[in-house]
Design a protein around this motif. Structure first.
Motif, PDB file in Angstrom:
ATOM      1  N   GLY A  67       1.010  -1.005   0.143  1.00 40.75           N
ATOM      2  CA  GLY A  67       0.021  -0.131   0.117  1.00 40.75           C
ATOM      3  C   GLY A  67       0.950   1.265  -0.128  1.00 40.75           C
ATOM      4  N   LEU A  68       2.283   1.143  -0.223  1.00 36.00           N
ATOM      5  CA  LEU A  68       3.021   2.475  -0.143  1.00 36.00           C
ATOM      6  C   LEU A  68       2.767   2.958  -1.658  1.00 36.00           C
ATOM      7  N   ASP A  69       3.001   4.534  -1.686  1.00 34.96           N
ATOM      8  CA  ASP A  69       3.504   5.114  -2.750  1.00 34.96           C
ATOM      9  C   ASP A  69       4.969   5.102  -3.299  1.00 34.96           C
ATOM     10  N   ARG A  70       5.079   5.907  -4.341  1.00 33.72           N
ATOM     11  CA  ARG A  70       6.455   5.845  -4.753  1.00 33.72           C
ATOM     12  C   ARG A  70       7.590   6.555  -3.921  1.00 33.72           C
ATOM     13  N   VAL A  71       6.946   7.699  -3.338  1.00 32.36           N
ATOM     14  CA  VAL A  71       7.751   8.503  -2.354  1.00 32.36           C
ATOM     15  C   VAL A  71       8.219   7.696  -0.993  1.00 32.36           C
ATOM     16  N   GLN A  72       6.957   6.957  -0.593  1.00 35.89           N
ATOM     17  CA  GLN A  72       7.047   6.271   0.683  1.00 35.89           C
ATOM     18  C   GLN A  72       8.084   4.847   0.184  1.00 35.89           C
ATOM     19  N   MET A  73       8.115   4.301  -0.803  1.00 36.41           N
ATOM     20  CA  MET A  73       8.860   3.199  -1.083  1.00 36.41           C
ATOM     21  C   MET A  73      10.226   3.639  -1.299  1.00 36.41           C
ATOM     22  N   ASP A  74      10.614   4.785  -1.928  1.00 35.75           N
ATOM     23  CA  ASP A  74      11.911   5.095  -2.106  1.00 35.75           C
ATOM     24  C   ASP A  74      12.612   5.588  -0.740  1.00 35.75           C
ATOM     25  N   ASN A  75      12.091   5.976   0.241  1.00 29.13           N
ATOM     26  CA  ASN A  75      12.209   6.209   1.486  1.00 29.13           C
ATOM     27  C   ASN A  75      12.646   4.840   2.247  1.00 29.13           C
ATOM     28  N   ALA A  76      11.953   3.821   1.967  1.00 25.01           N
ATOM     29  CA  ALA A  76      12.116   2.590   2.527  1.00 25.01           C
ATOM     30  C   ALA A  76      13.488   1.850   2.050  1.00 25.01           C
ATOM     31  N   VAL A  77      13.563   2.202   0.831  1.00 27.89           N
ATOM     32  CA  VAL A  77      14.872   1.901   0.049  1.00 27.89           C
ATOM     33  C   VAL A  77      16.099   2.358   0.711  1.00 27.89           C
ATOM     34  N   LYS A  78      16.108   3.401   1.153  1.00 30.55           N
ATOM     35  CA  LYS A  78      17.217   4.341   1.607  1.00 30.55           C
ATOM     36  C   LYS A  78      17.397   3.678   3.145  1.00 30.55           C
ATOM     37  N   ILE A  79      16.496   3.290   3.780  1.00 26.76           N
ATOM     38  CA  ILE A  79      16.804   2.760   5.158  1.00 26.76           C
ATOM     39  C   ILE A  79      17.107   1.297   5.061  1.00 26.76           C
ATOM     40  N   VAL A  80      16.847   0.582   4.072  1.00 24.34           N
ATOM     41  CA  VAL A  80      17.349  -0.905   3.971  1.00 24.34           C
ATOM     42  C   VAL A  80      18.742  -0.772   3.400  1.00 24.34           C
ATOM     43  N   ARG A  81      19.067  -0.269   2.644  1.00 21.29           N
ATOM     44  CA  ARG A  81      20.341   0.052   2.063  1.00 21.29           C
ATOM     45  C   ARG A  81      21.561   0.741   3.128  1.00 21.29           C
ATOM     46  N   ALA A  82      21.072   1.642   3.903  1.00 23.47           N
ATOM     47  CA  ALA A  82      21.748   2.098   5.119  1.00 23.47           C
ATOM     48  C   ALA A  82      22.068   1.090   5.983  1.00 23.47           C
ATOM     49  N   GLY A  83      21.004   0.292   6.235  1.00 21.70           N
ATOM     50  CA  GLY A  83      21.280  -0.798   7.235  1.00 21.70           C
ATOM     51  C   GLY A  83      22.015  -1.908   6.802  1.00 21.70           C
ATOM     52  N   LYS A  84      21.991  -2.157   5.264  1.00 24.77           N
ATOM     53  CA  LYS A  84      22.894  -3.066   4.744  1.00 24.77           C
ATOM     54  C   LYS A  84      24.317  -2.794   4.821  1.00 24.77           C
ATOM     55  N   GLU A  85      24.664  -1.616   4.564  1.00 26.78           N
ATOM     56  CA  GLU A  85      25.879  -1.064   4.644  1.00 26.78           C
ATOM     57  C   GLU A  85      26.566  -1.087   6.251  1.00 26.78           C
ATOM     58  N   MET A  86      25.811  -1.038   7.081  1.00 22.49           N
ATOM     59  CA  MET A  86      26.284  -1.221   8.457  1.00 22.49           C
ATOM     60  C   MET A  86      26.394  -2.450   8.967  1.00 22.49           C
ATOM     61  N   GLY A  87      25.952  -3.642   7.815  1.00 24.19           N
ATOM     62  CA  GLY A  87      26.098  -4.956   8.245  1.00 24.19           C
ATOM     63  C   GLY A  87      24.798  -5.417   9.189  1.00 24.19           C
ATOM     64  N   VAL A  88      23.824  -5.026   9.162  1.00 27.24           N
ATOM     65  CA  VAL A  88      22.644  -5.041  10.164  1.00 27.24           C
ATOM     66  C   VAL A  88      21.874  -6.305   9.613  1.00 27.24           C
ATOM     67  N   PRO A  89      21.385  -7.521  10.338  1.00 29.27           N
ATOM     68  CA  PRO A  89      20.754  -8.440   9.947  1.00 29.27           C
ATOM     69  C   PRO A  89      19.507  -7.981   9.483  1.00 29.27           C
ATOM     70  N   ARG A  90      18.754  -8.896   8.698  1.00 27.31           N
ATOM     71  CA  ARG A  90      17.271  -8.671   8.045  1.00 27.31           C
ATOM     72  C   ARG A  90      16.522  -8.357   9.268  1.00 27.31           C
ATOM     73  N   ARG A  91      16.494  -8.769  10.341  1.00 31.76           N
ATOM     74  CA  ARG A  91      15.538  -8.667  11.372  1.00 31.76           C
ATOM     75  C   ARG A  91      15.806  -6.988  11.748  1.00 31.76           C
ATOM     76  N   GLY A  92      16.776  -6.520  11.886  1.00 35.94           N
ATOM     77  CA  GLY A  92      16.846  -5.296  12.145  1.00 35.94           C
ATOM     78  C   GLY A  92      16.362  -4.346  11.352  1.00 35.94           C
ATOM     79  N   LEU A  93      16.616  -4.643  10.033  1.00 29.79           N
ATOM     80  CA  LEU A  93      15.793  -3.751   8.819  1.00 29.79           C
ATOM     81  C   LEU A  93      14.474  -3.787   8.795  1.00 29.79           C
ATOM     82  N   VAL A  94      13.741  -4.940   9.350  1.00 24.73           N
ATOM     83  CA  VAL A  94      12.247  -4.922   9.421  1.00 24.73           C
ATOM     84  C   VAL A  94      11.951  -3.965  10.531  1.00 24.73           C
TER      85      VAL A  94
END
Length: 290
Positions: A151-178
């Motif tokens: 149910g997200l729009d394009r702007v909301q989905m782009d912000n979610a992508v920024k959150i997930v990518r920043a967490g991956k760079e830190m090495g945070v596991p999938r549970r922390g990204l959720v």
């Protein structure tokens, strides 16, 4: 005395001479001392013949040797005089020009090939050269387009992508990204908020304006609480790193319920509100990570 110089022994007793008196002598008389034929014993004629033959052969050898020497001297003198004459005599101009022309003509002639001749093969038909086809460079893989889900729009989905990518760079596991995506859904509906209380926050890119004290950004973090400067908190990547760094300091956070882990970081007035976004947050992270 006889004509040949021998004594006339007509009054004495007759002696054998070894040859008939009636046969005329054909032997050649030379300068060798004459031998008394009447006094020579039997067989003396043969000895005289041998002596005369030896003398004749020596004479012939001397004459032949002298003639050969003379001929050699004459030849050497002729060669010497001819060489000197040719060395000193200048060649006529016409002869020089003729020699130069002959030399130039001989140089211009093609020299015959010394390579062994081999039977030539049948001429092959000339093939038309094919144009070289350059291999096409492999196309670069296009980045996968992440479509909005839950149910997200394009702007909301782009912000979610920024959150997930920043967490991956830190090495945070999938549970922390959720947990991070679900917290941003509850705090800002995944929109980067500026604050009406902090006009400075409106100087940075934002998608909405809130009035909850000095709370700004995706996680509604307050500069006055020590989360960072207004500029830093308005950056989605920085705000995500600040949230996840605080989450990783909670002992056993991966085993805690989502709402408990999020509330331990945010200290919200509605601690149970985060749990309602867990399923949607999981769907969004799955779409982004592929």
């Amino acid at each position: 005395m006889r004509d040949d110089g021998t004594l006339d022994d007509s009054n004495g007793p007759a002696r054998p001479t070894g040859r008939s008196e009636e046969t005329p002598s054909t032997e050649r008389v030379d300068d060798t001392p004459s031998i008394d034929r009447t006094a020579a014993p039997q067989g003396a004629g043969t000895l005289r013949t041998r002596l005369r033959g030896a003398v004749n052969r020596r004479t012939k050898l001397v004459v032949a040797t002298g003639a050969a020497c003379c001929l050699g001297l004459v030849g050497v003198s002729q060669v010497g005089f001819g060489a000197a004459d040719r060395a000193t005599r200048p060649a006529p101009a016409a002869e020089v020009a003729e020699r130069a022309a002959l030399d130039a003509a001989s140089r211009s002639l093609a020299r015959p090939s010394t390579a062994p001749t081999t039977p030539s093969a049948a001429p092959s038909p000339t093939a038309t050269p094919k144009a070289k086809v350059k291999p096409k460079p492999e196309p670069k893989p296009k980045p996968r387009r992440i479509v909005p889900v839950a149910g997200l729009d394009r702007v909301q989905m782009d912000n979610a992508v920024k959150i997930v990518r920043a967490g991956k760079e830190m090495g945070v596991p999938r549970r922390g990204l959720v947990i991070a995506v679900a917290t941003a859904m509850q705090e800002s509906t995944l929109l980067n908020y500026a604050s009406g209380v902090l006009p400075e926050s409106q100087n940075y890119p934002h998608q909405a304006i809130g009035w909850d004290h000095d709370s700004v950004g995706l996680f509604q973090q307050r500069p006055s609480s020590g989360w960072g400067t207004v500029e830093e908190l308005m950056d989605p990547e920085y705000a995500t790193r600040a949230f996840l760094s605080a989450l990783e300091e909670i002992p056993g956070w991966q085993d805690l319920p989502l709402s408990v882990a999020a509330q331990a970081v945010q200290i919200s007035a509605f601690p149970d509100a985060y749990a309602q976004h867990e399923w949607n947050a999981g769907a969004v992270v799955a779409e982004i990570l592929g």
